[in-house]
Design a protein around this motif. Structure first.
Motif, short mmCIF file in Angstrom:
data_model
loop_
_atom_site.label_atom_id
_atom_site.label_comp_id
_atom_site.label_asym_id
_atom_site.label_seq_id
_atom_site.Cartn_x
_atom_site.Cartn_y
_atom_site.Cartn_z
N HIS A 286 63.09 36.12 3.07
CA HIS A 286 62.98 36.96 4.27
C HIS A 286 64.35 37.31 4.82
CE1 HIS A 286 61.20 38.71 7.80
NE2 HIS A 286 61.84 37.88 8.60
N SER A 287 65.32 36.39 4.68
CA SER A 287 66.67 36.70 5.17
C SER A 287 67.28 37.85 4.39
CB SER A 287 67.56 35.46 5.08
OG SER A 287 67.99 35.20 3.74
N TYR A 288 66.96 37.97 3.11
CA TYR A 288 67.42 39.11 2.31
C TYR A 288 66.65 40.36 2.67
CZ TYR A 288 70.56 36.84 -1.07
OH TYR A 288 71.62 36.22 -1.67
N ASP A 289 65.34 40.23 2.75
CA ASP A 289 64.48 41.39 2.97
C ASP A 289 64.69 42.00 4.36
OD1 ASP A 289 62.48 43.02 1.72
OD2 ASP A 289 61.01 42.18 3.11
N SER A 290 65.23 41.20 5.29
CA SER A 290 65.41 41.66 6.67
C SER A 290 66.68 42.48 6.87
CB SER A 290 65.43 40.46 7.62
OG SER A 290 64.21 39.76 7.59
N MET A 291 67.62 42.39 5.92
CA MET A 291 68.89 43.08 6.09
C MET A 291 68.82 44.51 5.52
SD MET A 291 70.65 40.84 7.65
CE MET A 291 69.30 39.81 8.27
N PRO A 292 69.47 45.46 6.16
CA PRO A 292 69.47 46.84 5.64
C PRO A 292 69.96 46.94 4.20
CG PRO A 292 70.31 46.78 7.87
CD PRO A 292 70.14 45.36 7.46
N SER A 293 70.92 46.08 3.83
CA SER A 293 71.47 46.10 2.47
C SER A 293 70.59 45.36 1.47
CB SER A 293 72.85 45.46 2.46
OG SER A 293 72.76 44.08 2.81
N GLU B 132 75.44 35.28 5.55
CA GLU B 132 75.98 33.93 5.46
C GLU B 132 75.26 32.99 6.42
OE1 GLU B 132 78.97 31.04 4.03
OE2 GLU B 132 77.96 32.83 3.27
N GLY B 133 74.85 33.49 7.59
CA GLY B 133 74.15 32.65 8.54
C GLY B 133 73.22 33.46 9.42
N TRP B 134 72.14 32.83 9.90
CA TRP B 134 71.21 33.53 10.77
C TRP B 134 70.50 32.52 11.67
CZ3 TRP B 134 70.47 32.77 5.58
CH2 TRP B 134 69.33 32.08 5.17
N SER B 135 69.83 33.05 12.69
CA SER B 135 69.10 32.23 13.66
C SER B 135 67.71 32.79 13.89
CB SER B 135 69.86 32.17 14.99
OG SER B 135 71.03 31.39 14.90
N TRP B 136 66.89 32.00 14.56
CA TRP B 136 65.52 32.39 14.90
C TRP B 136 65.13 31.63 16.17
CZ3 TRP B 136 67.15 28.63 11.86
CH2 TRP B 136 66.55 27.37 11.92
N MET B 137 64.05 32.01 16.77
CA MET B 137 63.51 31.28 17.91
C MET B 137 62.40 30.36 17.41
SD MET B 137 65.43 32.18 20.32
CE MET B 137 64.61 31.39 21.70
N PRO B 138 62.59 29.03 17.51
CA PRO B 138 61.59 28.10 17.00
C PRO B 138 60.28 28.15 17.80
CG PRO B 138 63.72 27.03 17.24
CD PRO B 138 63.81 28.35 17.95
N LYS C 89 62.55 43.22 15.24
CA LYS C 89 61.97 43.81 14.04
C LYS C 89 61.59 42.76 12.99
CE LYS C 89 62.98 47.31 10.50
NZ LYS C 89 63.99 48.27 10.00
N THR C 90 62.40 41.70 12.86
CA THR C 90 62.23 40.77 11.73
C THR C 90 61.95 39.32 12.13
OG1 THR C 90 64.58 40.20 11.57
CG2 THR C 90 63.86 42.20 10.43
N GLY C 91 62.21 38.96 13.38
CA GLY C 91 62.03 37.58 13.81
C GLY C 91 63.25 36.71 13.59
N ILE C 92 64.32 37.26 13.00
CA ILE C 92 65.59 36.55 12.84
C ILE C 92 66.73 37.49 13.22
CG2 ILE C 92 64.67 35.14 10.94
CD1 ILE C 92 66.37 36.82 9.01
N TRP C 93 67.92 36.94 13.38
CA TRP C 93 69.10 37.78 13.57
C TRP C 93 70.30 37.13 12.88
CZ3 TRP C 93 66.98 34.69 17.30
CH2 TRP C 93 67.81 33.76 17.92
#
Length: 544
Positions: free
Chosen positions: A390-397, A402-408, A432-436
């Protein structure tokens, strides 16, 4: 007299209670309902042939090989003998002591891809040119072990298995002479009261030192540096017949593996640790960097040499993974598309941050859970791989950051209110994705495709190959430079101009491309029932 008997009875009950508690934490009985009598014929890899699955995709495997060939030819043209090429400028650099890290670290990739000409160049460099008695700067035992020693002992295993033709009949003696020299020069790093390695070794003075070149009683190491050499040194002892390498690495790791000082979360240790006492010098508990490969190696040590003495490593791995599932697993708040990630814990607080490096753990859990027949852990590993995808699929590229966060979603975690996205772009991504993304660069790292590799090889599910192909295409598209493949500065930005960093570590060819290739090649190549990969993706022959 009655009072005295009562006191004795109380002391006896307390002593029994302490014994049972200690036994529950540190012995087999602490793993309730778990049987560690594991048959050696436990099948890990999915039976592709038996199930009639076309497990080789020659076209995609060839595409990965072409990227490796381009990587190598440009390195050879502009940076031969140096550790890395600068892929944007065409310059070169040394970050691994000037021994030609790209040459040696990618030997096993050339071997499994059948790139004979490339491999012959690498072999000649090792046997006839590199000098492990001289080092540019202080030597990092961790990086040196996983990249150089790991590559060289793996190359011997691959040659003896006939994976690639040997350039010389005396290949064994030629390679082992060099790797023994390197290992012996690293030997002073073990000179501590605990046996845990110094963070650096001064080859000129034959001394273990801290990262600044000093010797003192306050030096510390994180778990990965303390516990990520057993696979390589055990294999070196096996190949040379000299037990000193195995003995040193076993003693160095024992301080962590045989910890008897109590663990609130069994198997998960506080980090960093004092190399003088073995005690915690910090409060961090994480399966990610800089502690990651300590946990990775626990199960792999038993897989490499599945005998009685290595069962302790499998026990500790099982403890750590079940503790992680209980204490560190977190689900995003998204109601429609929830994902699972691993928190870290420090100073009595959870942190809702995870890094690309941590994404190795999903594949590692699949490997261990399959071997130990632990279905609950297996599902946990699958969920973690899904999260990293999901971290890959969420990025425009379509390249993970290298790092990301989410709301638990979990309400019981401390602090009760986690920090959310800050910038406008982070807020938009979160909505949009639930992570940033918290660190937007991509350093050509292998960990996500590494977990895809284990997912594919162990489950046979096509989605892992599909995800790997999507990642490969995105990485090549985003990282291609004039002189190779470069780190991407911002995976949230689709521009190419000015979005590359002039750096390319040796793990690009040693790990990332190797895992991608093995996903699409015949799965009998480095079959997981016969080989164990070190943390730099160098395959080591299992010893039954």
């Amino acid at each position: 007299m009655l009072a005295r008997r009562s006191r004795v009875a109380v002391v006896f009950v307390l002593a029994c209670g302490f014994y049972l508690f200690h036994k529950a934490l540190f012995s087999d009985s602490g793993l309730v309902g778990f049987d560690f009598t594991i048959p050696h014929d436990t099948q890990i890899q999915y039976p592709f042939k038996e199930r009639g699955i076309n497990a080789r995709d020659a076209k995609k495997a060839e595409a990965v090989k072409e990227v490796m060939k381009r990587t190598w030819s440009l390195y050879k043209e502009k940076a031969w003998g140096f550790d890395e090429i600068k892929p944007v400028s065409g310059k070169h650099g040394n970050s691994r002591n000037g021994w030609g890290a790209t040459i040696i670290d990618s030997m096993t990739t050339a071997a499994v891809m059948g790139l004979t000409d490339v491999f012959n160049d690498q072999y000649d460099w090792v046997v006839n040119h590199v000098d492990f008695n001289k080092a540019q700067g202080l030597v990092d035992p961790f990086e040196t072990t996983i990249r150089y020693i790991g590559a060289l002992v793996s190359t011997v295993d691959l040659l003896e298995a006939g994976v690639i033709s040997a350039p010389s009949p005396s290949f064994r003696e030629g390679i082992l002479a060099k790797v023994k020299t390197l290992a012996d020069n690293l030997g002073p790093g073990f000179d501590t009261p605990t046996g845990m390695m110094w963070p650096r070794v001064n080859f000129t003075q034959s001394l273990g030192v801290d990262v600044y070149g000093r010797r003192h009683e306050h030096a510390v190491v994180h778990l990965a540096r303390a516990g990520s050499h057993w696979l390589e040194y055990s294999t070196l002892s096996h190949l040379t017949g000299n037990k000193i390498y195995l003995d040193n690495s076993t003693k160095a790791w024992d301080c962590l593996v045989s910890n008897r000082r109590g663990e609130p979360w069994p198997g998960i240790l506080e980090s960093p640790r004092s190399i003088w006492t073995g005690l915690p010098a910090g409060t961090t508990r994480t399966l990610g960097a800089p502690d990651d490969s300590h946990y990775e190696y626990l199960i792999k040590a038993h897989l490499l040499a599945p005998n009685g003495s290595t069962k302790q490593y499998a026990r500790r791995w099982y403890q750590a993974m079940t503790s992680a599932q209980k204490h560190l697993s977190s689900t995003t708040k998204s109601q429609t598309n929830p994902h699972t990630f691993l928190l870290s814990y420090s100073k009595n607080r959870y942190e809702n941050k995870v890094g690309h490096l941590t994404c190795f753990i999903g594949g590692n859990i699949l490997l261990g859970a399959k071997y130990l027949s632990q279905n609950s852990l297996f599902s946990f590993g699958e969920a973690l791989i899904e999260g990293c995808h999901h971290s890959y699929d969420s990025m425009p590229s379509k390249i993970g950051p290298e790092g990301w966060s989410w709301m638990p979603r979990e309400s019981h975690l401390r602090p009760p209110h986690f920090p959310g996205p800050i910038t406008l772009s982070q807020k938009e991504m979160y909505e949009k994705t639930g992570i940033w993304a918290t660190e937007t660069n991509y350093n050509l790292r292998p960990e996500v495709v590494e977990s895809y590799f284990y997912g594919w090889r162990i489950t046979g599910e096509e989605k892992y190959r599909q995800w790997a192909w999507e990642a490969f295409q995105a990485i090549v598209r985003g990282a291609e430079a004039n002189w190779g493949y470069a780190e991407v500065d911002d995976v949230t930005n689709l521009r190419k101009e000015g979005n590359l960093r002039d750096n390319s570590e040796s793990f690009w060819s040693a790990e990332t491309l190797k895992y991608l290739y093995l996903i699409f090649e015949d799965p009998e190549l480095c079959n997981l029932d016969k080989w164990v990969f070190n943390t730099e993706a160098h395959p080591l022959k299992r010893r039954f």
